[in-house]
Design an enzyme around this catalytic site. Structure first.
Site, PDB file in Angstrom:
ATOM      1  N   LYS A   1       0.824  -1.217   0.000  1.00  0.00           N
ATOM      2  CA  LYS A   1       0.000   0.000   0.000  1.00  0.00           C
ATOM      3  C   LYS A   1       0.855   1.264   0.000  1.00  0.00           C
ATOM      4  O   LYS A   1       0.672   2.154  -0.819  1.00  0.00           O
ATOM      5  CB  LYS A   1      -0.932   0.030   1.236  1.00  0.00           C
TER       6      LYS A   1
ATOM      7  N   ARG B   1     -10.173   0.615   8.832  1.00  0.00           N
ATOM      8  CA  ARG B   1      -9.678  -0.731   9.124  1.00  0.00           C
ATOM      9  C   ARG B   1     -10.719  -1.578   9.822  1.00  0.00           C
ATOM     10  O   ARG B   1     -10.444  -2.732  10.148  1.00  0.00           O
ATOM     11  CB  ARG B   1      -8.453  -0.610  10.033  1.00  0.00           C
TER      12      ARG B   1
HETATM   13  P1  ADP Z   1       2.128  -1.828   3.258  1.00  0.00           P
HETATM   14  O1  ADP Z   1       2.092  -0.326   3.248  1.00  0.00           O
HETATM   15  O2  ADP Z   1       0.954  -2.444   2.546  1.00  0.00           O
HETATM   16  O3  ADP Z   1       2.310  -2.423   4.617  1.00  0.00           O
HETATM   17  P2  ADP Z   1       4.734  -1.569   1.900  1.00  0.00           P
HETATM   18  O4  ADP Z   1       4.436  -0.743   0.702  1.00  0.00           O
HETATM   19  O5  ADP Z   1       5.455  -0.926   3.012  1.00  0.00           O
HETATM   20  O6  ADP Z   1       3.378  -2.300   2.417  1.00  0.00           O
HETATM   21  O7  ADP Z   1       5.529  -2.857   1.400  1.00  0.00           O
HETATM   22  C1  ADP Z   1       5.941  -3.871   2.329  1.00  0.00           C
HETATM   23  C2  ADP Z   1       7.323  -4.386   1.938  1.00  0.00           C
HETATM   24  O8  ADP Z   1       7.220  -5.141   0.716  1.00  0.00           O
HETATM   25  C3  ADP Z   1       8.340  -3.275   1.662  1.00  0.00           C
HETATM   26  O9  ADP Z   1       9.595  -3.682   2.137  1.00  0.00           O
HETATM   27  C4  ADP Z   1       8.322  -3.128   0.140  1.00  0.00           C
HETATM   28  O10 ADP Z   1       9.580  -2.697  -0.372  1.00  0.00           O
HETATM   29  C5  ADP Z   1       7.996  -4.552  -0.316  1.00  0.00           C
HETATM   30  N1  ADP Z   1       7.163  -4.570  -1.540  1.00  0.00           N
HETATM   31  C6  ADP Z   1       6.164  -3.694  -1.872  1.00  0.00           C
HETATM   32  N2  ADP Z   1       5.629  -4.011  -3.082  1.00  0.00           N
HETATM   33  C7  ADP Z   1       6.295  -5.107  -3.515  1.00  0.00           C
HETATM   34  C8  ADP Z   1       6.212  -5.918  -4.718  1.00  0.00           C
HETATM   35  N3  ADP Z   1       5.314  -5.654  -5.689  1.00  0.00           N
HETATM   36  N4  ADP Z   1       7.055  -6.961  -4.830  1.00  0.00           N
HETATM   37  C9  ADP Z   1       7.954  -7.247  -3.853  1.00  0.00           C
HETATM   38  N5  ADP Z   1       8.087  -6.529  -2.708  1.00  0.00           N
HETATM   39  C10 ADP Z   1       7.266  -5.479  -2.528  1.00  0.00           C
HETATM   40  P1  ADP Z   2       0.614  -2.017   7.735  1.00  0.00           P
HETATM   41  O1  ADP Z   2      -0.312  -1.756   6.608  1.00  0.00           O
HETATM   42  O2  ADP Z   2       1.938  -2.515   7.287  1.00  0.00           O
HETATM   43  O3  ADP Z   2      -0.009  -2.901   8.777  1.00  0.00           O
HETATM   44  P2  ADP Z   2       0.230   0.682   8.933  1.00  0.00           P
HETATM   45  O4  ADP Z   2       1.279   1.694   8.974  1.00  0.00           O
HETATM   46  O5  ADP Z   2      -0.966   0.929   8.081  1.00  0.00           O
HETATM   47  O6  ADP Z   2       0.937  -0.673   8.523  1.00  0.00           O
HETATM   48  O7  ADP Z   2      -0.301   0.409  10.405  1.00  0.00           O
HETATM   49  C1  ADP Z   2       0.570   0.150  11.472  1.00  0.00           C
HETATM   50  C2  ADP Z   2      -0.234   0.057  12.771  1.00  0.00           C
HETATM   51  O8  ADP Z   2      -0.830   1.337  13.054  1.00  0.00           O
HETATM   52  C3  ADP Z   2      -1.400  -0.925  12.773  1.00  0.00           C
HETATM   53  O9  ADP Z   2      -1.002  -2.250  13.072  1.00  0.00           O
HETATM   54  C4  ADP Z   2      -2.295  -0.321  13.848  1.00  0.00           C
HETATM   55  O10 ADP Z   2      -1.814  -0.638  15.138  1.00  0.00           O
HETATM   56  C5  ADP Z   2      -2.108   1.187  13.646  1.00  0.00           C
HETATM   57  N1  ADP Z   2      -3.133   1.745  12.740  1.00  0.00           N
HETATM   58  C6  ADP Z   2      -2.912   2.328  11.531  1.00  0.00           C
HETATM   59  N2  ADP Z   2      -4.071   2.732  10.979  1.00  0.00           N
HETATM   60  C7  ADP Z   2      -5.060   2.406  11.854  1.00  0.00           C
HETATM   61  C8  ADP Z   2      -6.476   2.556  11.861  1.00  0.00           C
HETATM   62  N3  ADP Z   2      -7.145   3.093  10.827  1.00  0.00           N
HETATM   63  N4  ADP Z   2      -7.162   2.104  12.944  1.00  0.00           N
HETATM   64  C9  ADP Z   2      -6.518   1.539  13.981  1.00  0.00           C
HETATM   65  N5  ADP Z   2      -5.198   1.359  14.034  1.00  0.00           N
HETATM   66  C10 ADP Z   2      -4.450   1.778  12.992  1.00  0.00           C
END
Ligand code: ADP
Ligand code: ADP
Ligand code: ZN
Length: 214
Positions: free
Chosen positions: A13, A88
């Protein structure tokens, strides 16, 4: 363009949000980033949010919903926005709908970056982020040019506190229980656009552009 980007933790994302923000010229609003900035700034909100985030639990709605409404009320969001990590759960989704409706507004699309849970633990524990500029890397999939150093600004990369095996498993479980039901919620509103996130970074973005212009 008023968009949501959804997907399991680690689906990509944040990575794709950077592309979408630049392509459509809209602000990227990540609730996770807002909480992390508050933790860094040692605010009251940051201290409260950290307790939940470190366990992989959702931060309570009482701390989250008003924060998002305030952000969406700002001038730069009037022409569009990309919300990442919110809503979420169903309560947050309904609060967002009510807020938009009250402003005679609505969402244009909800993007779902679909990735099977099996590969996500690896993506999460291999993620490295820049504490200064927010750039995201992966030790295998997208390594920085110099190990541990941000390509963009030169700061030392860090691993997020919640990017451990144990917390990642919990976050995936919380997603299935509380966030996954939103896919049907938005499907029923004919807003859901699903993209396969288990492809090369650039291909995922190509597919995003395709579904958004359809
Ligand atoms: P999210 O915001 O959904 O948690 P991130 O964008 O931070 O995810 O991506 C999670 C990890 O996976 C990062 O280390 C990123 O570099 C890697 N990643 C993101 N997109 C891809 C992809 N299409 N293929 C392989 N690795 C990816
Ligand atoms: P990822 O997509 O990799 O799980 P985020 O940065 O979106 O990472 O979220 C990290 C943490 O922040 C979540 O595990 C949660 O604890 C908190 N968080 C983020 N957005 C929300 C939300 N909309 N409601 C509740 N908790 C949230
Ligand atoms: Zn940086």
């Amino acid at each position: 363009m008023k968009l949501l980007i959804m997907g399991r933790p680690g689906a990509g994302k944040g990575t794709q949000a950077v592309n979408i923000r630049e392509y459509y010229n809209i602000p990227h609003i990540s609730t996770g980033d807002i909480f992390r900035a508050n933790i860094k700034g040692q605010t009251k909100l940051g201290k409260e949010a950290k307790e939940y985030m470190d366990k992989g639990l959702l931060v309570p709605d009482s701390l989250t919903i008003d924060l998002v409404k305030d952000r969406l009320s700002q001038e730069d969001c009037q022409k569009g926005f990309l919300l990442d990590g919110f809503p979420r759960n169903l309560e947050q989704a309904k609060a967002l709908d009510d807020f938009l409706k009250a402003n005679n507004d609505s969402l244009d699309a909800v993007l779902d970056i679909d990735v099977k849970p099996e590969i996500l633990i690896d993506r999460i524990v291999g993620r490295r982020v820049c504490p200064q500029c927010g750039a995201t890397f992966h030790i295998k999939n997208n390594p920085s040019k110099v190990e541990g150093v941000c390509d963009v600004c030169g700061a030392k990369l860090i691993q997020r506190n919640d990017d451990t095996y144990a917390t990642a498993e919990n976050r995936l479980k919380v997603y299935d229980e509380q966030t996954a039901p939103l896919l049907d919620y938005y499907k029923n509103q004919h807003l859901l656009k699903t993209v396969n996130g288990d492809q090369d970074f650039a291909k995922v973005f190509e597919d995003i552009k395709k579904v958004l212009t359809k």
